[in-house]
Scaffold this motif. Structure first.
Motif, mmCIF file in Angstrom:
data_model
loop_
_atom_site.group_PDB
_atom_site.id
_atom_site.type_symbol
_atom_site.label_atom_id
_atom_site.label_comp_id
_atom_site.label_asym_id
_atom_site.label_seq_id
_atom_site.Cartn_x
_atom_site.Cartn_y
_atom_site.Cartn_z
ATOM 1 N N MET A 211 -14.389 20.129 15.796
ATOM 2 C CA MET A 211 -13.019 20.176 15.282
ATOM 3 C C MET A 211 -12.335 18.823 15.368
ATOM 4 S SD MET A 211 -11.638 23.914 16.482
ATOM 5 C CE MET A 211 -12.236 25.403 15.631
ATOM 6 N N LEU A 212 -12.603 18.066 16.409
ATOM 7 C CA LEU A 212 -12.008 16.737 16.517
ATOM 8 C C LEU A 212 -12.639 15.774 15.522
ATOM 9 C CD1 LEU A 212 -11.558 16.490 20.375
ATOM 10 C CD2 LEU A 212 -9.756 16.576 18.659
ATOM 11 N N ARG A 213 -13.917 15.953 15.210
ATOM 12 C CA ARG A 213 -14.518 15.144 14.165
ATOM 13 C C ARG A 213 -13.885 15.461 12.812
ATOM 14 N NH1 ARG A 213 -18.365 15.219 17.935
ATOM 15 N NH2 ARG A 213 -19.653 13.361 18.125
ATOM 16 N N PHE A 214 -13.663 16.725 12.565
ATOM 17 C CA PHE A 214 -12.991 17.096 11.321
ATOM 18 C C PHE A 214 -11.574 16.515 11.286
ATOM 19 C CE2 PHE A 214 -10.024 19.927 9.158
ATOM 20 C CZ PHE A 214 -10.534 19.852 7.869
ATOM 21 N N ALA A 215 -10.869 16.587 12.403
ATOM 22 C CA ALA A 215 -9.513 16.048 12.470
ATOM 23 C C ALA A 215 -9.507 14.561 12.152
ATOM 24 C CB ALA A 215 -8.905 16.311 13.843
ATOM 25 N N HIS A 216 -10.505 13.836 12.645
ATOM 26 C CA HIS A 216 -10.570 12.400 12.366
ATOM 27 C C HIS A 216 -10.791 12.153 10.881
ATOM 28 C CE1 HIS A 216 -12.842 8.562 11.865
ATOM 29 N NE2 HIS A 216 -11.830 8.129 12.594
ATOM 30 N N THR A 217 -11.662 12.929 10.245
ATOM 31 C CA THR A 217 -11.909 12.768 8.813
ATOM 32 C C THR A 217 -10.655 13.084 8.014
ATOM 33 O OG1 THR A 217 -14.221 13.385 9.145
ATOM 34 C CG2 THR A 217 -13.387 13.468 6.898
ATOM 35 N N LEU A 218 -9.949 14.133 8.392
ATOM 36 C CA LEU A 218 -8.711 14.482 7.695
ATOM 37 C C LEU A 218 -7.656 13.394 7.878
ATOM 38 C CD1 LEU A 218 -7.093 16.498 6.046
ATOM 39 C CD2 LEU A 218 -6.550 17.715 8.163
ATOM 40 N N ALA A 219 -7.602 12.798 9.055
ATOM 41 C CA ALA A 219 -6.641 11.720 9.307
ATOM 42 C C ALA A 219 -6.898 10.524 8.403
ATOM 43 C CB ALA A 219 -6.706 11.296 10.774
ATOM 44 N N GLN A 220 -8.164 10.289 8.051
ATOM 45 C CA GLN A 220 -8.494 9.174 7.163
ATOM 46 C C GLN A 220 -8.247 9.518 5.697
ATOM 47 O OE1 GLN A 220 -9.334 6.347 8.890
ATOM 48 N NE2 GLN A 220 -8.966 7.774 10.589
ATOM 49 N N SER A 221 -8.148 10.815 5.380
ATOM 50 C CA SER A 221 -8.003 11.244 3.983
ATOM 51 C C SER A 221 -6.570 11.556 3.601
ATOM 52 C CB SER A 221 -8.857 12.502 3.739
ATOM 53 O OG SER A 221 -10.195 12.308 4.143
ATOM 54 N N ALA A 222 -5.751 11.954 4.571
ATOM 55 C CA ALA A 222 -4.400 12.421 4.287
ATOM 56 C C ALA A 222 -3.385 11.303 4.475
ATOM 57 C CB ALA A 222 -4.053 13.599 5.194
ATOM 58 N N ASP A 223 -2.407 11.255 3.590
ATOM 59 C CA ASP A 223 -1.328 10.272 3.715
ATOM 60 C C ASP A 223 -0.358 10.662 4.825
ATOM 61 O OD1 ASP A 223 -2.340 8.841 1.565
ATOM 62 O OD2 ASP A 223 -1.190 10.012 0.113
ATOM 63 N N ARG A 224 -0.085 11.960 4.955
ATOM 64 C CA ARG A 224 0.902 12.451 5.929
ATOM 65 C C ARG A 224 0.182 13.466 6.816
ATOM 66 N NH1 ARG A 224 5.498 15.021 3.360
ATOM 67 N NH2 ARG A 224 6.884 14.072 4.905
ATOM 68 N N PHE A 225 0.027 13.117 8.081
ATOM 69 C CA PHE A 225 -0.859 13.881 8.953
ATOM 70 C C PHE A 225 -0.379 13.768 10.396
ATOM 71 C CE2 PHE A 225 -4.425 13.546 11.954
ATOM 72 C CZ PHE A 225 -5.057 14.761 11.757
ATOM 73 N N GLU A 226 -0.491 14.879 11.122
ATOM 74 C CA GLU A 226 -0.212 14.885 12.554
ATOM 75 C C GLU A 226 -1.250 15.774 13.229
ATOM 76 O OE1 GLU A 226 1.930 13.294 14.457
ATOM 77 O OE2 GLU A 226 2.971 12.264 12.816
ATOM 78 N N ALA A 227 -1.632 15.418 14.449
ATOM 79 C CA ALA A 227 -2.606 16.217 15.192
ATOM 80 C C ALA A 227 -2.204 16.285 16.657
ATOM 81 C CB ALA A 227 -4.010 15.623 15.058
ATOM 82 N N PHE A 228 -2.365 17.468 17.233
ATOM 83 C CA PHE A 228 -2.070 17.723 18.643
ATOM 84 C C PHE A 228 -3.203 18.554 19.226
ATOM 85 C CE2 PHE A 228 1.863 17.172 16.424
ATOM 86 C CZ PHE A 228 2.718 16.506 17.296
ATOM 87 N N THR A 229 -3.525 18.316 20.485
ATOM 88 C CA THR A 229 -4.435 19.194 21.212
ATOM 89 C C THR A 229 -3.634 19.982 22.233
ATOM 90 O OG1 THR A 229 -4.957 17.571 22.937
ATOM 91 C CG2 THR A 229 -6.325 17.532 20.939
ATOM 92 N N PHE A 230 -4.151 21.164 22.568
ATOM 93 C CA PHE A 230 -3.474 21.957 23.589
ATOM 94 C C PHE A 230 -4.489 22.791 24.361
ATOM 95 C CE2 PHE A 230 -3.522 24.711 19.841
ATOM 96 C CZ PHE A 230 -3.907 25.939 20.357
ATOM 97 N N GLY A 231 -4.182 22.960 25.618
ATOM 98 C CA GLY A 231 -4.937 23.821 26.512
ATOM 99 C C GLY A 231 -3.978 24.265 27.591
ATOM 100 N N THR A 232 -3.875 23.433 28.624
ATOM 101 C CA THR A 232 -2.829 23.628 29.629
ATOM 102 C C THR A 232 -1.716 22.605 29.467
ATOM 103 O OG1 THR A 232 -4.113 22.265 31.164
ATOM 104 C CG2 THR A 232 -4.381 24.667 31.311
ATOM 105 N N ARG A 233 -1.819 21.746 28.456
ATOM 106 C CA ARG A 233 -0.789 20.768 28.121
ATOM 107 C C ARG A 233 -0.875 20.464 26.634
ATOM 108 N NH1 ARG A 233 -2.054 15.739 31.754
ATOM 109 N NH2 ARG A 233 -1.964 17.384 33.312
ATOM 110 N N LEU A 234 0.135 19.841 26.103
ATOM 111 C CA LEU A 234 0.174 19.472 24.690
ATOM 112 C C LEU A 234 0.087 17.960 24.580
ATOM 113 C CD1 LEU A 234 0.777 20.581 21.730
ATOM 114 C CD2 LEU A 234 3.138 19.876 22.174
ATOM 115 N N THR A 235 -0.860 17.467 23.780
ATOM 116 C CA THR A 235 -1.071 16.023 23.656
ATOM 117 C C THR A 235 -1.091 15.634 22.190
ATOM 118 O OG1 THR A 235 -2.459 16.062 25.637
ATOM 119 C CG2 THR A 235 -2.544 14.083 24.273
ATOM 120 N N ARG A 236 -0.280 14.657 21.839
ATOM 121 C CA ARG A 236 -0.288 14.141 20.466
ATOM 122 C C ARG A 236 -1.389 13.090 20.338
ATOM 123 N NH1 ARG A 236 4.257 10.456 17.455
ATOM 124 N NH2 ARG A 236 3.588 10.840 15.304
#
Length: 366
Positions: A211-236
């Motif tokens: 999923m993080l590999r996919f997120a990286h590919t989407l970040a390179q393809s999209a003009d407007r993009f944000e990503a966060f991870t969450f488990g016991t905390r939220l990280t941008r």
């Protein structure tokens, strides 16, 4: 009359207070700005005091005012007070070094099978996987197929819905006042912001890398993009994923995210995301994708409430679960069953191909 640039943050803060139910009148906003001018200000304490004095903050809402003040001026955010120890605080982290804790209530019930609440802080190294062909194909196909929305700007078009008077008159000037063609224009389009909320808890351990590999590919393809991870905390992790070289980008993500393979606090994490005004602003009119199995631990009320709020903000809200790849899959947790009316789709996230295919179909829904 145009306001001085220096006053914009204070006017915007007053607007944020009004959006949270504070009765702030225009003349109070002016008094707030004038008080700040009289105080200097020397530090944030002066601005805080000016707000309390001039914006007529009710004493019973002082803590809420403090939380919004820290969120806007200090890059911190605190949710509405809740009972519980400091150990129950869910931390929000950004790579600039800003951290804030959002209090969450204690929960005693367990919903979600193997999902756990204990925080296990760790870092991760990412090994290469044989899924590059899927990601390369997605990167080629994504730019024209990501969802778009109309902007307020217009561009010349032979089949536009409105006369392009500027272009028509310019041509008339060149032709001594003769108009031979009525030029037309239509509204331009821009890509909708895409937000990924990626579950990195223990129950998602086998799919986190993909999923993080996919997120990286989407970040390179999209003009407007944000990503966060969450488990016991939220990280941008947006800035890290914008790094073009994948090993370097994922290495940076591995350094930032400290709660890999730990507990699951989906409702608290989504609530923390919404309680930071800047993050909630990202979601307005966006395509929000939650990459999670939905195995919430604890009282499902928090997750249900957060999904309802997020659904009202977003253009569409899609839940992508690796469990949905099974033909006989049906949501079994109380929380995931309850949020089904509030999400636009519950989609297959068992493979990169399935996730990529789903994202590529979002443009047809625009």
């Amino acid at each position: 009359m145009r306001l001085p640039q220096a006053t914009y943050p204070f006017v915007e803060f007053a607007a944020i207070l009004r959006s949270h139910g504070f009765a702030v009148a225009p003349d109070q906003t002016i008094g707030f700005i004038e008080a700040i001018g009289l105080l200097g200000p020397r530090d944030l304490g002066d601005i805080h005091a000016a707000g309390l004095a001039m914006l007529a903050i009710p004493p019973e809402r002082a803590e809420e005012y403090d939380a919004l003040f820290r969120a806007y001026f200090a890059g911190q955010a605190v949710a509405a007070p809740a009972s519980g120890d400091e150990e129950d605080a869910l931390e929000v982290h950004e790579p600039q070094g800003r951290r804030q804790e959002v209090d969450v209530p204690e929960d005693e019930s367990e919903v979600g099978g193997e999902a756990v609440a204990a925080e296990r802080l760790s870092h991760r190294e990412f090994a290469e996987m044989d899924e590059d062909a899927i990601l390369q194909h997605f990167r080629r196909m994504a730019p024209p197929r990501l969802p778009r929305r109309k902007s307020y700007r217009r561009a010349p078009s032979n089949h536009g819905d409105r006369l392009n008077m500027r272009q028509t008159l310019r041509e008339a000037v060149r032709r001594d006042g003769e108009v031979f063609t009525l030029h037309r224009a239509r509204r331009k389009t821009r890509q909708r912001r895409i937000i990924l909320l990626i579950d990195v808890s223990g129950s998602m351990q086998e799919r986190t890398d993909a999923m993080l590999r996919f997120a990286h590919t989407l970040a390179q393809s999209a003009d407007r993009f944000e990503a966060f991870t969450f488990g016991t905390r939220l990280t941008r992790v947006t800035a890290a994923l914008r790094i073009s070289q994948r090993p370097e980008a994922l290495g940076r993500v591995g350094e930032l995210v400290a709660d890999f393979d730990g507990g699951t606090r989906i409702g608290d994490a989504l609530g923390a995301f919404l309680n930071v005004p800047r993050f909630a602003g990202f979601a307005r009119g966006a395509a929000v994708l939650v990459l999670s199995d939905g195995l919430e631990r604890g009282d499902p009320t928090e997750m249900i409430h957060a999904v309802q709020r997020l659904s009202r903000l977003a253009w569409r809200l899609d839940w992508i679960s690796p469990l949905a790849g099974d033909a006989g899959f049906a949501p079994r947790t109380e929380a995931l069953q309850a949020v089904l009316p509030w999400i636009d789709s519950l989609s297959d996230g068992s493979s990169l191909d399935a996730i990529a295919s789903h994202v590529l179909t979002l443009g047809s829904a625009a």
